[in-house]
Design a protein around this motif. Structure first.
Motif, PDB file in Angstrom:
ATOM      1  N   TRP A 283      41.487  45.418  30.600  1.00 24.21           N
ATOM      2  CA  TRP A 283      41.632  46.317  29.447  1.00 24.21           C
ATOM      3  C   TRP A 283      40.449  46.228  28.488  1.00 24.21           C
ATOM      4  CZ3 TRP A 283      44.653  48.711  32.144  1.00 24.21           C
ATOM      5  CH2 TRP A 283      45.864  48.255  32.638  1.00 24.21           C
ATOM      6  N   THR A 284      39.541  45.253  28.682  1.00 27.25           N
ATOM      7  CA  THR A 284      38.369  45.150  27.815  1.00 27.25           C
ATOM      8  C   THR A 284      37.279  46.126  28.230  1.00 27.25           C
ATOM      9  OG1 THR A 284      37.292  43.421  29.147  1.00 27.25           O
ATOM     10  CG2 THR A 284      38.865  42.703  27.454  1.00 27.25           C
ATOM     11  N   TYR A 285      37.408  46.721  29.432  1.00 23.82           N
ATOM     12  CA  TYR A 285      36.414  47.688  29.902  1.00 23.82           C
ATOM     13  C   TYR A 285      36.853  49.096  29.520  1.00 23.82           C
ATOM     14  CZ  TYR A 285      34.584  43.864  32.776  1.00 23.82           C
ATOM     15  OH  TYR A 285      34.054  42.679  33.204  1.00 23.82           O
ATOM     16  N   LYS A 286      35.875  49.923  29.205  1.00 17.93           N
ATOM     17  CA  LYS A 286      36.141  51.313  28.853  1.00 17.93           C
ATOM     18  C   LYS A 286      35.340  52.219  29.792  1.00 17.93           C
ATOM     19  CE  LYS A 286      38.820  50.248  25.384  1.00 17.93           C
ATOM     20  NZ  LYS A 286      38.906  48.820  25.701  1.00 17.93           N
ATOM     21  N   PRO A 287      35.957  53.318  30.245  1.00 18.56           N
ATOM     22  CA  PRO A 287      37.300  53.782  29.906  1.00 18.56           C
ATOM     23  C   PRO A 287      38.386  52.942  30.583  1.00 18.56           C
ATOM     24  CG  PRO A 287      36.361  55.167  31.602  1.00 18.56           C
ATOM     25  CD  PRO A 287      35.264  54.221  31.181  1.00 18.56           C
ATOM     26  N   ILE A 288      39.599  53.013  30.030  1.00 22.43           N
ATOM     27  CA  ILE A 288      40.747  52.327  30.625  1.00 22.43           C
ATOM     28  C   ILE A 288      41.046  52.945  31.987  1.00 22.43           C
ATOM     29  CG2 ILE A 288      43.236  51.965  30.427  1.00 22.43           C
ATOM     30  CD1 ILE A 288      41.727  50.161  28.603  1.00 22.43           C
ATOM     31  N   LYS A 289      41.217  52.083  32.989  1.00 22.16           N
ATOM     32  CA  LYS A 289      41.597  52.545  34.323  1.00 22.16           C
ATOM     33  C   LYS A 289      42.717  51.659  34.860  1.00 22.16           C
ATOM     34  CE  LYS A 289      37.134  54.581  35.529  1.00 22.16           C
ATOM     35  NZ  LYS A 289      36.005  54.669  36.502  1.00 22.16           N
ATOM     36  N   PRO A 290      43.575  52.192  35.734  1.00 19.33           N
ATOM     37  CA  PRO A 290      44.626  51.364  36.329  1.00 19.33           C
ATOM     38  C   PRO A 290      44.005  50.182  37.079  1.00 19.33           C
ATOM     39  CG  PRO A 290      44.997  53.686  36.822  1.00 19.33           C
ATOM     40  CD  PRO A 290      43.622  53.581  36.231  1.00 19.33           C
ATOM     41  N   VAL A 291      44.784  49.122  37.207  1.00 18.22           N
ATOM     42  CA  VAL A 291      44.286  47.922  37.869  1.00 18.22           C
ATOM     43  C   VAL A 291      45.420  47.271  38.649  1.00 18.22           C
ATOM     44  CG1 VAL A 291      44.765  46.449  35.857  1.00 18.22           C
ATOM     45  CG2 VAL A 291      43.012  45.751  37.517  1.00 18.22           C
ATOM     46  N   LEU A 292      45.089  46.587  39.740  1.00 22.53           N
ATOM     47  CA  LEU A 292      46.087  45.838  40.499  1.00 22.53           C
ATOM     48  C   LEU A 292      45.407  44.712  41.266  1.00 22.53           C
ATOM     49  CD1 LEU A 292      46.038  46.639  43.832  1.00 22.53           C
ATOM     50  CD2 LEU A 292      46.836  48.788  42.899  1.00 22.53           C
ATOM     51  N   ASP A 293      46.226  43.745  41.675  1.00 29.94           N
ATOM     52  CA  ASP A 293      45.766  42.611  42.470  1.00 29.94           C
ATOM     53  C   ASP A 293      45.766  43.019  43.934  1.00 29.94           C
ATOM     54  OD1 ASP A 293      45.124  40.156  43.555  1.00 29.94           O
ATOM     55  OD2 ASP A 293      46.595  39.019  42.388  1.00 29.94           O
ATOM     56  N   GLY A 294      44.575  43.252  44.493  1.00 23.87           N
ATOM     57  CA  GLY A 294      44.466  43.719  45.867  1.00 23.87           C
ATOM     58  C   GLY A 294      44.450  42.621  46.904  1.00 23.87           C
ATOM     59  N   GLU A 295      44.371  41.358  46.450  1.00 19.21           N
ATOM     60  CA  GLU A 295      44.460  40.240  47.397  1.00 19.21           C
ATOM     61  C   GLU A 295      44.795  38.951  46.652  1.00 19.21           C
ATOM     62  OE1 GLU A 295      41.894  37.852  50.795  1.00 19.21           O
ATOM     63  OE2 GLU A 295      41.385  39.945  50.360  1.00 19.21           O
ATOM     64  N   PRO A 296      46.069  38.678  46.474  1.00 19.06           N
ATOM     65  CA  PRO A 296      46.499  37.383  45.952  1.00 19.06           C
ATOM     66  C   PRO A 296      46.715  36.405  47.109  1.00 19.06           C
ATOM     67  CG  PRO A 296      48.372  38.827  46.135  1.00 19.06           C
ATOM     68  CD  PRO A 296      47.189  39.602  46.662  1.00 19.06           C
ATOM     69  N   SER A 297      47.255  35.254  46.815  1.00 18.76           N
ATOM     70  CA  SER A 297      47.539  34.275  47.870  1.00 18.76           C
ATOM     71  C   SER A 297      48.513  34.861  48.886  1.00 18.76           C
ATOM     72  CB  SER A 297      48.127  33.001  47.254  1.00 18.76           C
ATOM     73  OG  SER A 297      47.159  32.341  46.463  1.00 18.76           O
ATOM     74  N   TYR A 298      48.206  34.652  50.173  1.00 16.74           N
ATOM     75  CA  TYR A 298      49.042  35.174  51.248  1.00 16.74           C
ATOM     76  C   TYR A 298      50.149  34.182  51.605  1.00 16.74           C
ATOM     77  CZ  TYR A 298      45.312  38.558  52.380  1.00 16.74           C
ATOM     78  OH  TYR A 298      44.374  39.569  52.358  1.00 16.74           O
ATOM     79  N   GLU A 299      51.272  34.725  51.977  1.00 24.09           N
ATOM     80  CA  GLU A 299      52.355  33.890  52.492  1.00 24.09           C
ATOM     81  C   GLU A 299      51.908  33.189  53.778  1.00 24.09           C
ATOM     82  OE1 GLU A 299      57.190  34.269  53.155  1.00 24.09           O
ATOM     83  OE2 GLU A 299      55.962  36.088  53.182  1.00 24.09           O
ATOM     84  N   ASP A 300      52.201  31.878  53.858  1.00 19.07           N
ATOM     85  CA  ASP A 300      51.970  31.087  55.065  1.00 19.07           C
ATOM     86  C   ASP A 300      50.485  30.857  55.354  1.00 19.07           C
ATOM     87  OD1 ASP A 300      53.448  29.596  56.911  1.00 19.07           O
ATOM     88  OD2 ASP A 300      53.098  31.041  58.519  1.00 19.07           O
ATOM     89  N   ILE A 301      49.661  30.824  54.302  1.00 15.82           N
ATOM     90  CA  ILE A 301      48.240  30.514  54.464  1.00 15.82           C
ATOM     91  C   ILE A 301      47.939  29.252  53.666  1.00 15.82           C
ATOM     92  CG2 ILE A 301      47.195  31.718  52.481  1.00 15.82           C
ATOM     93  CD1 ILE A 301      45.194  32.957  54.491  1.00 15.82           C
ATOM     94  N   PRO A 302      47.002  28.392  54.097  1.00 15.08           N
ATOM     95  CA  PRO A 302      46.750  27.151  53.354  1.00 15.08           C
ATOM     96  C   PRO A 302      46.196  27.429  51.956  1.00 15.08           C
ATOM     97  CG  PRO A 302      45.822  27.026  55.573  1.00 15.08           C
ATOM     98  CD  PRO A 302      46.241  28.447  55.364  1.00 15.08           C
ATOM     99  N   GLN A 303      46.593  26.633  51.011  1.00 17.20           N
ATOM    100  CA  GLN A 303      46.058  26.736  49.656  1.00 17.20           C
ATOM    101  C   GLN A 303      44.570  26.413  49.685  1.00 17.20           C
ATOM    102  OE1 GLN A 303      48.461  24.322  47.041  1.00 17.20           O
ATOM    103  NE2 GLN A 303      50.360  25.333  47.649  1.00 17.20           N
ATOM    104  N   GLY A 304      43.756  27.374  49.294  1.00 17.62           N
ATOM    105  CA  GLY A 304      42.320  27.219  49.362  1.00 17.62           C
ATOM    106  C   GLY A 304      41.709  27.685  50.666  1.00 17.62           C
ATOM    107  N   LEU A 305      42.507  28.035  51.641  1.00 16.00           N
ATOM    108  CA  LEU A 305      42.135  28.658  52.910  1.00 16.00           C
ATOM    109  C   LEU A 305      41.575  27.711  53.969  1.00 16.00           C
ATOM    110  CD1 LEU A 305      40.360  31.991  51.835  1.00 16.00           C
ATOM    111  CD2 LEU A 305      42.720  31.679  52.552  1.00 16.00           C
ATOM    112  N   HIS A 306      40.738  26.759  53.604  1.00 16.16           N
ATOM    113  CA  HIS A 306      39.846  26.146  54.578  1.00 16.16           C
ATOM    114  C   HIS A 306      40.264  24.762  55.073  1.00 16.16           C
ATOM    115  CE1 HIS A 306      37.222  29.482  53.770  1.00 16.16           C
ATOM    116  NE2 HIS A 306      37.199  29.186  52.486  1.00 16.16           N
ATOM    117  N   ASP A 307      41.421  24.273  54.666  1.00 13.29           N
ATOM    118  CA  ASP A 307      41.862  22.937  55.060  1.00 13.29           C
ATOM    119  C   ASP A 307      43.272  23.032  55.624  1.00 13.29           C
ATOM    120  OD1 ASP A 307      42.617  20.300  55.333  1.00 13.29           O
ATOM    121  OD2 ASP A 307      41.903  19.661  53.366  1.00 13.29           O
TER     122      ASP A 307
END
Length: 499
Positions: A283-307
């Protein structure tokens, strides 16, 4: 009946010929019907998406709200055959998803399950229809049409970021590719264009601009966004671009404290899981545009991915990411599953320690998180949509990290997501109505439990102990009836003196 009479009065050879003719006629008729239904879907203007007037949400052209609920099916075009793709999309629809995010090309070239190449003549697509028969792009057409049958949008990440970073597509090639994509799919209603692909926008920016503008110059019908690198947001590089209709961030797969050497993030260290902070920053950027999380943590994947020895993210975690982001003001949310996003199965190796023998993608469709996202979508669409705003000021004595209560409000209602099931103290007097009907929604099941009718301006309460760990407190002006079709009737009025 005349057809069968004719068959009975001719010799066997003629009968067989007539049978074939009739079968071919019926098949052609069925194909014509299917093509007609798909064409009608393709040109239906009301199914096109646009940005809402306040710049914060998405809607259909007829004004109805569109809550983006996506599954991450990155390798769908490459790894699934026709039958598998149809089954996967059907299951997505049954689970409430209305978007599937795919990698249109994971490499240059990309190969699908039929061994067909995406770029048989490089970036010259002039003879692509006749080169390979049922080729790479005909299979993509099939996937898009199957998705349309289930009212699912295909978010087409045109080419993965690593391909561009490696120099396998330059500016002129991007323009040629963009023109090809736009001409081929501009009349399909169920397309969203995704530029980028797990990459920072300051890497090969000129290529991304060329790809985006070449599509937009031809295709005026579809929305466009940019999928950035983990812990970054598209707003940082492209918010002022005319081609960018809404922002996307990737909160990523790290837990609190997993900095892992990177330096340049828009949110502070030790806040890695706070995806709501990316929404606030948008919301600090102008103009205001919709926003969403396009890649959060996936179910059944290791925390941090690589271990492989790290704990796996669970359904409880993916629910938290969804509610935190949406209640902060996102226009929707994207879910992901380690096995599904790469369609791991026996004989197909999976990255990030996905085990196709232990859990192939078709069994992961039964994972709890995959089937629980629909409860959030159902809740958001059951309430007045376009006036919704964050409401952290209505929570007293809020906590940090997992103890944080995420609140959002709209016309006559308040929603509070509680991840740990702790006690809450809320300022109900800030929403309309002298009395409020209260419910608790179990985030895992969507079950609504009535908590009575309260007239306190400030109320302290505990979630029902039997409801599970996380859920949503719902407070609605008692004069309004938003949840009548979803919720049990509220109990008789309970006067509470927690002022």
């Amino acid at each position: 009946m005349e057809i069968f009479h004719y068959l009975c009065t001719h010799n066997q050879k003629t009968i067989e010929m007539r049978k074939k003719t009739i079968l071919l006629f019926l098949l052609a008729l069925a194909n014509t019907f299917l093509a007609t239904s798909q064409t009608m879907a393709a040109i239906n203007p009301n199914k096109r998406l646009q940005v809402s007037d306040n710049g914060r949400f998405l809607q259909f052209a007829d004004g109805k709200p569109f809550f983006w609920l996506a599954d991450t099916g990155w390798l769908l075009p490459e790894r699934l055959n026709r039958d598998e793709a149809a089954y996967y999309l059907q299951r997505c629809a049954e689970a409430g998803f209305n978007v599937v995010q795919v990698q249109t090309m994971n490499g240059v070239p990309s190969f699908n399950i039929y061994g067909k190449m995406s770029t048989p003549k490089g970036f010259d697509f002039t003879t692509i229809e006749t080169d390979e028969g049922y080729g790479y792009w005909q299979h993509m057409d099939y996937i898009i049409d199957q998705a349309a049958r289930h009212n699912i949008f295909i978010a087409m990440t045109c080419v993965w970021g690593g391909v561009v970073k490696a120099g396998l597509m330059d500016v002129e090639q991007a323009r040629s590719y963009g023109r090809f994509l736009a001409e081929r799919y501009k009349d399909k209603w169920n397309i969203v264009w995704v530029i980028g692909g797990d990459i920072q926008g300051n890497v090969k920016t000129e290529v991304w601009d060329a790809l985006a503008t070449s599509i937009k110059n031809i295709d005026k019908n579809h929305l466009m966004t940019f999928h950035p690198r983990g812990r970054t947001t598209s707003a940082r590089w492209f918010n002022n671009r005319e081609w960018l209709d809404f922002n996307m961030f990737q909160s990523g797969h790290r837990r609190y404290g997993q900095r892992m050497g990177n330096k340049d993030y828009p949110i502070p260290d030790n806040t890695e899981e706070n995806n709501w902070m990316y929404v606030d920053s948008a919301w600090t950027y102008k103009p205001i545009k919709p926003v969403l999380d396009g890649e959060p943590s996936y179910e059944d994947i290791p925390q941090g991915l690589h271990d492989s020895f790290e704990p796996l993210w669970t359904a409880l975690d993916v629910r938290r990411y969804a509610y935190w982001s949406v209640f902060a003001g996102s226009c929707g949310h994207t879910y992901g599953n380690n096995a599904i996003m790469q369609f791991a199965k026996p004989g197909v190796a999976g990255a990030y320690f996905a085990n196709g023998e232990r859990k192939p993608w078709y069994k992961a469709l039964n994972d709890p998180g995959f089937n629980q996202m629909k409860h959030l979508k159902r809740l958001m669409l059951s309430l007045p949509y376009f006036d919704r705003v964050p409401a952290q000021d209505l929570v007293e004595n809020n906590g940090t990290r997992y103890e944080r209560l995420a609140a959002t409000r709209g016309n006559g209602y308040l929603l509070v997501y509680n991840h740990t099931g702790r006690d809450m103290r809320l300022r109900l007097g800030k929403i309309s109505g002298k009395r409020k009907n209260l419910w608790w929604m179990d985030a895992a099941t969507g079950k609504l439990t009535p908590l009575g009718c309260h007239d306190s301006k400030t109320l302290t309460l505990s979630p029902p102990k039997a409801s599970g760990r996380d859920g949503v407190l719902i407070a609605i002006d008692s004069r309004l009836h938003y949840l009548d079709s979803l919720a049990p009737k509220a109990e008789e009025r309970v006067v509470d003196r927690n002022e």
